[in-house]
Scaffold this motif. Sequence first.
Motif, short mmCIF file in Angstrom:
data_model
loop_
_atom_site.label_atom_id
_atom_site.label_comp_id
_atom_site.label_asym_id
_atom_site.label_seq_id
_atom_site.Cartn_x
_atom_site.Cartn_y
_atom_site.Cartn_z
N GLU A 33 6.35 0.59 -0.35
CA GLU A 33 4.96 0.76 -0.80
C GLU A 33 4.19 1.71 0.13
O GLU A 33 3.41 2.54 -0.33
N GLU A 37 2.59 5.30 -0.78
CA GLU A 37 1.17 5.57 -0.53
C GLU A 37 1.00 6.89 0.23
O GLU A 37 0.02 7.61 0.04
N MET A 63 8.07 -1.27 -8.16
CA MET A 63 7.49 0.07 -8.07
C MET A 63 7.39 0.76 -9.43
O MET A 63 6.63 1.72 -9.59
#
Length: 216
Positions: A33, A37, A63
């Motif tokens: 994650e 990002e 995801m």
Amino acid sequence: MNVRKEILQRIIESGAVAVVRMADAQRLLRVAEALHEGGITAIEITMTTPDALAVIEEVAGAMGDEVQVGVGSVLSAEVARQAIDAGARYVVSPVFKPEVVAEAHRHDVPAMPGCFTPTEILAATEAGADLVKVFPADVVGMPFFKAVLAPMPHLKLMPTGGVTLENAGDWIRAGAVAVGVGSALLDKAAIAAGDYAVLIENARKLRRSVEAARAE
């Protein structure tokens, strides 16, 4: 465009594949994650990760289509099949085995075998490899890429091993279509401390390096 070509195009457009090899699988989703990002949309989870198939299934499910989750360190067609069934969208190997390439293609996903010599790279490409992982890239260096691509510019090469956040763009300038980056991205101390902001910034730095090279 078929599924395999679409996946490959998205990986090449992203310019970087994060190679995730972790002993602590529980932290891996949070790492994925953070990398996402920071702008990394291709994440390779290696089979050397504990419970790798379950981890691939978890990360791929969490995801969704925003991240291309692949499997790495694949040494057999059977493992390739199991990983694809778990949700892997591409298959990466440290070596070139035609049966692994064939199995990936049977499921309409890209195959990225590892090669080291010009002869091996061409043989893998002619066997259908969608992209060739030059490994270990730090042994041959960037001049190797320029030399191999001069007579064979159609080859799609991705260095893995020796790629850093700072030199990623230099590999792109040398002719790589994308780079594979592992330890340079995954700051072990930051992960242990739960400081995922470091990973986000590492991912951004890698993206900037690749994008700057492509803009020239």
